[in-house]
Scaffold this active site. Structure first.
Site, PDB file in Angstrom:
ATOM      1  N   ASP A 128       0.819  -1.209   0.000  1.00 12.63           N
ATOM      2  CA  ASP A 128       0.000   0.000   0.000  1.00 12.63           C
ATOM      3  C   ASP A 128       0.859   1.268   0.000  1.00 12.63           C
ATOM      4  O   ASP A 128       1.839   1.365   0.736  1.00 12.63           O
ATOM      5  CB  ASP A 128      -0.906   0.019   1.246  1.00 12.63           C
ATOM      6  CG  ASP A 128      -1.959  -1.084   1.211  1.00 12.63           C
ATOM      7  OD1 ASP A 128      -2.333  -1.504   0.097  1.00 12.63           O
ATOM      8  OD2 ASP A 128      -2.403  -1.520   2.290  1.00 12.63           O
ATOM      9  N   LYS A 149     -11.469  -4.672  -4.757  1.00  8.84           N
ATOM     10  CA  LYS A 149     -12.751  -4.571  -4.024  1.00  8.84           C
ATOM     11  C   LYS A 149     -13.844  -4.049  -4.956  1.00  8.84           C
ATOM     12  O   LYS A 149     -14.458  -3.016  -4.722  1.00  8.84           O
ATOM     13  CB  LYS A 149     -12.602  -3.680  -2.788  1.00  8.84           C
ATOM     14  CG  LYS A 149     -11.621  -4.242  -1.759  1.00  8.84           C
ATOM     15  CD  LYS A 149     -11.724  -3.515  -0.425  1.00  8.84           C
ATOM     16  CE  LYS A 149     -10.787  -4.080   0.612  1.00  8.84           C
ATOM     17  NZ  LYS A 149      -9.375  -3.741   0.397  1.00  8.84           N
ATOM     18  N   LEU A 150     -14.080  -4.824  -6.000  1.00  5.02           N
ATOM     19  CA  LEU A 150     -15.047  -4.408  -7.022  1.00  5.02           C
ATOM     20  C   LEU A 150     -16.464  -4.364  -6.447  1.00  5.02           C
ATOM     21  O   LEU A 150     -16.844  -5.219  -5.641  1.00  5.02           O
ATOM     22  CB  LEU A 150     -14.990  -5.371  -8.211  1.00  5.02           C
ATOM     23  CG  LEU A 150     -13.629  -5.495  -8.900  1.00  5.02           C
ATOM     24  CD1 LEU A 150     -13.657  -6.612  -9.945  1.00  5.02           C
ATOM     25  CD2 LEU A 150     -13.214  -4.181  -9.536  1.00  5.02           C
ATOM     26  N   HIS A 151     -17.212  -3.388  -6.872  1.00  3.59           N
ATOM     27  CA  HIS A 151     -18.596  -3.214  -6.402  1.00  3.59           C
ATOM     28  C   HIS A 151     -19.307  -2.388  -7.460  1.00  3.59           C
ATOM     29  O   HIS A 151     -19.139  -1.169  -7.512  1.00  3.59           O
ATOM     30  CB  HIS A 151     -18.556  -2.477  -5.049  1.00  3.59           C
ATOM     31  CG  HIS A 151     -19.886  -2.372  -4.370  1.00  3.59           C
ATOM     32  ND1 HIS A 151     -20.935  -1.665  -4.897  1.00  3.59           N
ATOM     33  CD2 HIS A 151     -20.324  -2.874  -3.196  1.00  3.59           C
ATOM     34  CE1 HIS A 151     -21.970  -1.744  -4.059  1.00  3.59           C
ATOM     35  NE2 HIS A 151     -21.629  -2.478  -3.028  1.00  3.59           N
ATOM     36  N   ILE A 195     -22.336  -2.596 -11.177  1.00  3.44           N
ATOM     37  CA  ILE A 195     -23.382  -3.350 -11.869  1.00  3.44           C
ATOM     38  C   ILE A 195     -22.732  -4.526 -12.602  1.00  3.44           C
ATOM     39  O   ILE A 195     -21.527  -4.508 -12.881  1.00  3.44           O
ATOM     40  CB  ILE A 195     -24.196  -2.461 -12.850  1.00  3.44           C
ATOM     41  CG1 ILE A 195     -23.277  -1.886 -13.942  1.00  3.44           C
ATOM     42  CG2 ILE A 195     -24.913  -1.341 -12.109  1.00  3.44           C
ATOM     43  CD1 ILE A 195     -24.033  -1.222 -15.078  1.00  3.44           C
ATOM     44  N   ASN A 198     -22.724  -5.672 -15.600  1.00  4.00           N
ATOM     45  CA  ASN A 198     -22.060  -5.437 -16.884  1.00  4.00           C
ATOM     46  C   ASN A 198     -20.641  -4.887 -16.691  1.00  4.00           C
ATOM     47  O   ASN A 198     -19.693  -5.315 -17.360  1.00  4.00           O
ATOM     48  CB  ASN A 198     -22.922  -4.463 -17.707  1.00  4.00           C
ATOM     49  CG  ASN A 198     -22.408  -4.324 -19.107  1.00  4.00           C
ATOM     50  OD1 ASN A 198     -22.194  -5.320 -19.791  1.00  4.00           O
ATOM     51  ND2 ASN A 198     -22.168  -3.103 -19.532  1.00  4.00           N
ATOM     52  N   GLN A 247      -6.881  -0.237  12.030  1.00  3.24           N
ATOM     53  CA  GLN A 247      -7.597  -1.513  12.132  1.00  3.24           C
ATOM     54  C   GLN A 247      -8.285  -1.635  13.493  1.00  3.24           C
ATOM     55  O   GLN A 247      -7.717  -1.283  14.516  1.00  3.24           O
ATOM     56  CB  GLN A 247      -6.621  -2.687  11.945  1.00  3.24           C
ATOM     57  CG  GLN A 247      -5.964  -2.722  10.571  1.00  3.24           C
ATOM     58  CD  GLN A 247      -6.928  -3.161   9.468  1.00  3.24           C
ATOM     59  OE1 GLN A 247      -8.147  -3.131   9.624  1.00  3.24           O
ATOM     60  NE2 GLN A 247      -6.375  -3.534   8.333  1.00  3.24           N
ATOM     61  N   GLY A 293       0.239  -5.545   6.111  1.00  5.58           N
ATOM     62  CA  GLY A 293       0.731  -4.427   5.312  1.00  5.58           C
ATOM     63  C   GLY A 293       1.774  -3.636   6.044  1.00  5.58           C
ATOM     64  O   GLY A 293       2.975  -3.918   5.976  1.00  5.58           O
ATOM     65  N   ARG A 294       1.297  -2.649   6.802  1.00  7.40           N
ATOM     66  CA  ARG A 294       2.214  -1.697   7.421  1.00  7.40           C
ATOM     67  C   ARG A 294       3.252  -2.352   8.323  1.00  7.40           C
ATOM     68  O   ARG A 294       4.388  -1.902   8.381  1.00  7.40           O
ATOM     69  CB  ARG A 294       1.403  -0.625   8.164  1.00  7.40           C
ATOM     70  CG  ARG A 294       0.742   0.333   7.206  1.00  7.40           C
ATOM     71  CD  ARG A 294      -0.384   1.100   7.822  1.00  7.40           C
ATOM     72  NE  ARG A 294      -1.583   0.281   8.022  1.00  7.40           N
ATOM     73  CZ  ARG A 294      -2.744   0.769   8.415  1.00  7.40           C
ATOM     74  NH1 ARG A 294      -2.872   2.052   8.661  1.00  7.40           N
ATOM     75  NH2 ARG A 294      -3.791  -0.031   8.562  1.00  7.40           N
TER      76      ARG A 294
HETATM   77  O1  C5P Z   1      -1.398  -2.268   6.877  1.00 16.95           O
HETATM   78  P1  C5P Z   1      -2.447  -3.304   7.194  1.00 16.95           P
HETATM   79  O2  C5P Z   1      -1.871  -4.617   7.645  1.00 16.95           O
HETATM   80  O3  C5P Z   1      -3.536  -2.771   8.102  1.00 16.95           O
HETATM   81  O4  C5P Z   1      -3.122  -3.580   5.767  1.00 16.95           O
HETATM   82  C1  C5P Z   1      -4.304  -4.306   5.639  1.00 16.95           C
HETATM   83  C2  C5P Z   1      -4.682  -4.400   4.196  1.00 16.95           C
HETATM   84  O5  C5P Z   1      -5.819  -5.226   4.095  1.00 16.95           O
HETATM   85  C3  C5P Z   1      -5.055  -3.083   3.527  1.00 16.95           C
HETATM   86  O6  C5P Z   1      -4.531  -3.123   2.204  1.00 16.95           O
HETATM   87  C4  C5P Z   1      -6.564  -3.086   3.483  1.00 16.95           C
HETATM   88  O7  C5P Z   1      -7.067  -2.425   2.353  1.00 16.95           O
HETATM   89  C5  C5P Z   1      -6.869  -4.576   3.393  1.00 16.95           C
HETATM   90  N1  C5P Z   1      -8.177  -5.009   3.910  1.00 16.95           N
HETATM   91  C6  C5P Z   1      -8.625  -4.757   5.192  1.00 16.95           C
HETATM   92  N2  C5P Z   1      -9.855  -5.215   5.607  1.00 16.95           N
HETATM   93  C7  C5P Z   1     -10.612  -5.924   4.764  1.00 16.95           C
HETATM   94  C8  C5P Z   1     -10.162  -6.202   3.469  1.00 16.95           C
HETATM   95  C9  C5P Z   1      -8.912  -5.738   3.064  1.00 16.95           C
HETATM   96  O8  C5P Z   1      -7.906  -4.138   5.982  1.00 16.95           O
HETATM   97  N3  C5P Z   1     -11.778  -6.430   5.186  1.00 16.95           N
END
Ligand code: C5P
Length: 277
Positions: free
Chosen positions: A59, A109-111, A113, A115, A232, A252-253
């Site tokens: 990210d 994270k598609l959302h 219609i 088509n 989170q 991620g981080r």
């Molecule tokens: O940095 P961190 O570990 O919080 O990254 C979590 C990743 O997971 C982010 O890219 C976030 O968009 C993704 N994610 C989330 N919760 C979800 C689905 C995806 O945090 N339910």
């Protein structure tokens, strides 16, 4: 000349391999040729990929910023998850490049219609990423369309239930339901739509894995003991999430912010998850 260089030269000569060279060729181009076109260099062993449950969320980084880390992560077998990176660079561009370094989770994270979903998935199927994410709240019909459009490829459709950054109040504000109830309702329609897996928080994974043992569970909101949670809300440690049934852990981080991301991945695997290097 070093031994390994001699080895390569001999192999290239024996097999008649010619590495194309062009002005401005980067190390990435060389790796890409060797891995994708010439097949003489591996991105990593299949065993390493099979035993590594960590998905690294790439990210907020540019290609230049992330490339040195990607090259080091290549041998660990992590899955590479992209979102803003894919939007910024276009997935037609980034998917072939990223695939040099690992399996790719296209976290769009598609959302939309049906088509539009079909059109996007038609483009995705050309590149066969490991997985693509869709919002389960986009409806059963929308998820069915994604599954149908990607049929015959190895790409998994993963349905995102409720974001792990949602606490109870936010979930009620958006979905007018508590997280647990909303996650269970979305998981049910995802399963009915034929989605291959679910993205859920560590709080729900145990129950969901019990109900849908054949589905692939991807769990974000994972933090080692003492690590910063950031935004989170519904979090657990890698060990807890794994024990509760997570097949893959999104980090991620904590990984990208570590002084040495590869060491951090290896530390989590060996010290916290007990997976031998
Ligand atoms: O940095 P961190 O570990 O919080 O990254 C979590 C990743 O997971 C982010 O890219 C976030 O968009 C993704 N994610 C989330 N919760 C979800 C689905 C995806 O945090 N339910």
């Amino acid at each position: 000349m070093a031994d390994h260089q001699q080895g390569w030269q001999q192999k290239f000569a024996q097999e008649g391999i010619k590495l194309p060279v062009w002005a401005g060729m980067t190390l990435h181009d060389v790796r890409r040729c060797l891995i994708q076109n010439l097949g003489v260099m591996q991105r990593c062993t299949l065993e390493a990929e099979a035993k590594n449950p960590i998905i690294v969320a790439l990210d907020g980084k540019s290609w230049e910023e992330i490339l040195p880390t990607l090259d080091q992560l290549r041998t660990t077998g992590c899955i590479l998850k992209v979102n803003d990176f894919a939007f910024a660079n276009g997935f037609d561009n980034v998917l072939p490049d990223l695939s040099v370094y690992g399996r790719v989770m296209l976290d769009l994270k598609l959302h939309d219609i049906k088509n539009t979903i079909a059109n996007t998935c038609k483009r995705i199927r050309v590149h066969k990423p490991w997985a693509v994410t869709v919002h389960a709240s986009g409806s059963k019909a929308m998820m069915e369309e994604a599954v149908k459009t990607l049929e015959g490829t190895s790409t998994k459709v993963l349905a995102v239930t409720v974001l792990t950054s949602f606490d109870e109040a936010t979930c009620e504000e958006v979905y007018v339901r508590k997280p647990w109830d909303q996650v269970m309702a979305l998981a049910r329609i995802a399963k009915e739509a034929g989605a291959h897996g679910l993205v859920c928080s560590p709080e729900e994974v145990k129950e969901l894995k019990r109900i849908y043992p054949e589905m692939t569970f991807v769990v974000p909101g994972v933090r080692s003991p003492g690590a910063a949670k950031g935004d989170q809300k519904r979090v657990a440690t890698p060990r807890e999430a794994r024990d509760d049934g997570a097949d893959h852990l999104v980090m991620g981080r904590q990984v990208l912010g570590a002084e040495d991301p590869v060491k951090e991945v290896e530390r989590v695997m060996t010290e916290e998850l007990g997976i031998a290097a």
